[in-house]
Design an enzyme around this catalytic site. Structure first.
Site, PDB file in Angstrom:
ATOM      1  N   HIS A   1       0.931  -1.221  -0.032  1.00 50.25           N
ATOM      2  CA  HIS A   1       0.066   0.027   0.070  1.00 50.25           C
ATOM      3  C   HIS A   1       0.904   1.413   0.202  1.00 50.25           C
ATOM      4  O   HIS A   1       1.638   1.460   0.896  1.00 50.25           O
ATOM      5  CB  HIS A   1      -0.833   0.039   1.043  1.00 50.25           C
ATOM      6  CG  HIS A   1      -1.746   1.076   1.208  1.00 50.25           C
ATOM      7  ND1 HIS A   1      -2.987   1.044   0.782  1.00 50.25           N
ATOM      8  CD2 HIS A   1      -1.681   2.510   1.387  1.00 50.25           C
ATOM      9  CE1 HIS A   1      -3.894   2.214   0.692  1.00 50.25           C
ATOM     10  NE2 HIS A   1      -3.141   3.275   1.361  1.00 50.25           N
ATOM     11  N   CYS A   2       0.850   2.074  -1.059  1.00 53.86           N
ATOM     12  CA  CYS A   2       1.568   2.991  -1.320  1.00 53.86           C
ATOM     13  C   CYS A   2       0.846   4.323  -0.784  1.00 53.86           C
ATOM     14  O   CYS A   2      -0.050   4.916  -1.603  1.00 53.86           O
ATOM     15  CB  CYS A   2       2.109   3.149  -2.571  1.00 53.86           C
ATOM     16  SG  CYS A   2       3.191   4.578  -2.850  1.00 53.86           S
ATOM     17  N   PRO A   3       1.222   5.306   0.281  1.00 54.44           N
ATOM     18  CA  PRO A   3       0.642   6.366   0.763  1.00 54.44           C
ATOM     19  C   PRO A   3       0.823   7.469  -0.350  1.00 54.44           C
ATOM     20  O   PRO A   3       0.125   8.589  -0.467  1.00 54.44           O
ATOM     21  CB  PRO A   3       1.337   6.711   1.842  1.00 54.44           C
ATOM     22  CG  PRO A   3       2.712   5.941   1.854  1.00 54.44           C
ATOM     23  CD  PRO A   3       2.467   4.729   1.213  1.00 54.44           C
TER      24      PRO A   3
ATOM     25  N   ASP B   1      -1.904   6.947  -2.395  1.00 59.52           N
ATOM     26  CA  ASP B   1      -3.202   6.655  -1.683  1.00 59.52           C
ATOM     27  C   ASP B   1      -3.845   5.582  -2.083  1.00 59.52           C
ATOM     28  O   ASP B   1      -5.008   5.544  -2.506  1.00 59.52           O
ATOM     29  CB  ASP B   1      -4.037   7.949  -1.716  1.00 59.52           C
ATOM     30  CG  ASP B   1      -5.025   7.782  -0.510  1.00 59.52           C
ATOM     31  OD1 ASP B   1      -4.978   7.025   0.377  1.00 59.52           O
ATOM     32  OD2 ASP B   1      -6.201   8.448  -0.656  1.00 59.52           O
TER      33      ASP B   1
END
Length: 737
Positions: free
Chosen positions: A485-487, A490
């Site tokens: 999950h890449c912030p 998002d």
């Protein structure tokens, strides 16, 4: 039963004792099956008959071959068969307390023995022991859900109660095993069935402080405002324990914040008397209420907007646009001695506004990394680069550097496209089932295949987990071929958007380099200021900096991004060559390395099949151990650790260590999905799915063939290695970039 004892919160010191409070906590189940602490049945640790016999047990020892209870406990099917053949005992034999061999086999997780006794005519609903409980209840109190499923298949009644009025659902809730609860709830047991004191399963879960069980009950339709005989609702019981996640979840589902017990105690009063006021106040605040439980009133009618998740997502996404401009403008237009502290104050002030908005908004936005803020930081940088390029750099360099400008425009456009595609595309969410009947069918299939565990079933999505999938806590969905999950986008990176994500990183890398080259030529071609004045720099550097300070500072900012972008690009390319995801790279593959002949022998003796995996047994012949699937407590680490994960440093160095690791290559965990560097790269880059557009959900190339990761539950036969590949077990680790 030790797990049913009142928690320490009920014996609070001083005036906060349970007696002073006047509460009537659920009493713990008792009986033979609860006489000793729960133990997992293993070779050297099982529930001993001697440890659970009453003091009235005769002192005379019985030979093992003639002690039917001991034989049932240790799972000696052949010895039990001999006892039956010699007519010494029957399957329904019971002692003076009504305890049968099936009780002992069930509590010791002896699946093969339970099956043999049932086939021999044992009564699955026989009650025995001080608690007058059934074998299924004994097994449930040890979380042996494979045994419980077997007994239910052969007619065990899940609504039977013991002497204290607890049915199997209550007993399972007390131990907090979500997989057992999932099994039982699919048996059509009323979700709000009560015990003798009127306690529902939700009350027990709240009282014990099990957030996962509370969430499961509420999603299943449990009443958050049900009351027991004392008028206590689940919210009261959650405050007795003081579990913040439980209180938050119950409030989220509409619990009455002002409900009173029969003696007039509100949740606030219970929290005060149980010394859990800090939990109560924090839960109220995170849910948008003041200390009195009333909805917070924001000035200028902002309340509905601040609490709207869609509106707040846009706010956090666009707020960094303003923040970046303000900081760059201050640093480029003020004297350095004033610019730095003023910029720091501006950053602090704008961040304070964002945090204040987060504190009043949706509860999932309490942590800045869980908002689109970081995605907005990149998008804001992209926006100001575009504005500066169009207004200043392009007019000054299009005639002198035409090809450089063309290259930058191409890669800027590609970066923008792949960035927004990665952000808004479905990353590969595994489709959910349409009904509970479908869920029940899937659960039954997993039990038949001995795969009902966290590696193969998600209790949040209620689906069978495909290989290489992972449940993302941020997205609240299982993602096929989950990478991370890449912030910064998002969104999750999975099978549907992994290629676009890698292209976004590579195009960004090239685009940054081209922009730095262009802006250097642009600034170098500007006329020098007539009277350059700098307080720190020499005249030559000062003259260069003052030509266009804003653009130069923007260059510095994006040059900093080049560091983590380069590392992330290297990691992704290495993983592509290995056909490996970031999550697999960081956590490793789960491989069963047991010797095949040894496993086959143990399986054949206990379950009649030479496949240990098919039987789901341990080497001792016991049933699957539900405790083995439970992850231990994890420490998230400090601020440095979190930012290391956000910027991808930990993944980069882990990949480097793996590449430089000493020792033979065979010593490394083998990836059964790898077909060699050339084939892996061809599968990734030559996938027939379009580069510009959506692919078929879950589809990808594997070994030159089209596969669908949404439905991949077995490793393709050509990919079989010396160990059996299993899907990486999901844990709620910090986000990995």
């Amino acid at each position: 039963m030790s797990s049913g004892d009142p928690p320490s919160g009920l014996q609070a010191s001083g005036s906060n004792s349970s007696a002073a409070l006047g509460l009537s906590p659920p009493s713990a189940p008792s009986g033979k099956s609860a006489a000793t602490p729960p133990k997992v049945a293993t070779d050297d640790a099982s529930v001993e008959l001697s440890s659970m016999k009453s003091e009235r047990s005769p002192a005379k020892s019985i030979p093992l071959g003639e002690d039917i209870m001991q034989v049932a406990r240790i799972g000696e099917v052949s010895v039990m068969q001999k006892l039956f053949d010699e007519k010494k005992f029957t399957a329904n034999y019971s002692d003076e307390e009504g305890i049968t061999p099936l009780h002992w086999a069930a509590i010791n997780n002896q699946y093969a023995m339970c099956k043999f006794l049932i086939d021999s005519g044992a009564d699955v609903n026989a009650k025995g022991g001080e608690s007058v409980a059934t074998p299924a209840m004994w097994a449930a109190q040890r979380c042996h859900y494979y045994i419980v499923h077997l007994l239910l298949q052969y007619g065990a009644d899940p609504l039977l109660t013991d002497v204290q009025g607890y049915n199997i659902l209550h007993l399972a809730t007390i131990d907090g095993n979500a997989f057992l609860l999932v099994l039982l709830l699919h048996q059509e047991i009323p979700v709000d069935v009560v015990d003798q004191q009127g306690h529902t399963g939700l009350m027990w879960a709240a009282y014990k402080g099990y957030p996962a069980c509370v969430d499961l009950f509420l999603r299943w339709g449990a009443n958050p405002n049900a009351v027991d005989d004392g008028g206590l609702a689940p919210l009261h019981w959650a405050l007795v324990k003081g579990s913040l996640p439980c209180v938050l979840k119950i409030l989220e589902y509409g619990a009455d914040r002002f409900a009173t017990t029969t003696d007039g105690k509100t949740p606030a009063l219970v929290a005060q008397e149980m010394n859990t006021r800090h939990v109560w106040y924090r839960a109220l605040s995170e849910c948008g209420y003041d200390a009195d439980g009333n909805r917070k009133v924001l000035p200028m009618g902002l309340g509905p907007y601040v609490r709207d998740k869609a509106i707040m997502s846009k706010f956090f996404f666009f707020w960094p646009f303003l923040l970046l401009f303000v900081v760059l403008w201050i640093l480029s237009n003020m004297v350095v001695y004033f610019a730095i502290p003023v910029a720091a104050v501006a950053v602090f002030g704008l961040q304070w506004v964002a945090k204040k908005a987060a504190s009043q908004g949706p509860s999932e936005f309490r942590i800045i990394q869980k908002t689109p803020f970081l995605a907005g930081v990149f998008a804001g940088s992209l926006f100001w680069v575009f504005v500066r390029y169009v207004l200043y750099v392009l007019p000054a360099t299009y005639s002198t550097n035409p090809f450089l400008n063309l290259g930058f425009v191409v890669f800027f456009s590609l970066t923008t496209y792949f960035y927004f595609y990665s952000m808004v595309a479905d990353p590969g969410y595994v489709p959910k089932l349409g009904s509970r009947n479908e869920q029940r069918a899937v659960i039954g299939q997993l039990f038949e295949e001995w795969k009902f565990d966290e590696e193969n079933f998600c209790v949040y999505c209620m689906i069978r987990r495909p290989l290489r999938s992972k449940h993302c806590r941020r997205c609240s969905r299982c993602v096929a071929k989950h990478d991370h999950h890449c912030p910064w986008i998002d969104n999750c990176v999975g099978v549907n958007n992994l290629r676009q994500f890698v292209l976004y990183i590579l195009c960004l890398e090239i685009g940054i380099i081209l922009f730095l080259h262009l802006t250097f030529n642009y600034i170098n071609g500007l006329p020098a200021p007539a009277e350059p004045i700098c307080n720190i720099l020499n005249d030559q550097i000062c003259s260069f900096v003052l030509r266009d300070t804003f653009t130069l500072l923007l260059d510095v900012w994006i040059a900093i991004q080049l560091v983590w972008v380069t590392m992330l690009g290297v990691v992704q390319l290495v993983q592509v060559s290995r056909n490996q995801t970031t999550y697999e790279n960081m956590r490793g593959h789960s491989l069963d390395r047991g010797h095949s002949s040894t496993r086959a022998f143990a399986s054949a003796v206990t379950a009649g099949t030479t496949s240990l995996d098919a039987a789901g047994l341990s080497a001792s012949g016991q049933g699957p151990n539900p405790a083995l699937a439970q992850g231990g407590h994890r420490h998230r680490g400090g601020c440095l650790k979190q930012w290391s994960s956000l910027l991808g440093f930990d993944t980069f160095f882990a990949t480097a260590r793996d590449g430089l690791r000493d020792g033979p290559r065979a010593a490394r965990p083998r990836n059964p999905f790898s077909r060699g560097i050339v084939t892996n790269c061809r599968d990734f880059w030559c996938d027939p799915a379009p580069y510009f557009g959506k692919r078929e959900p879950g589809s990808a190339m594997l070994g030159g063939e089209i596969v669908n990761y949404n439905r991949m539950y077995e490793t393709p036969s050509r990919m079989y290695s010396s160990g059996d590949y299993r899907s990486v077990a999901y844990d709620e680790a910090a986000d990995i970039v």
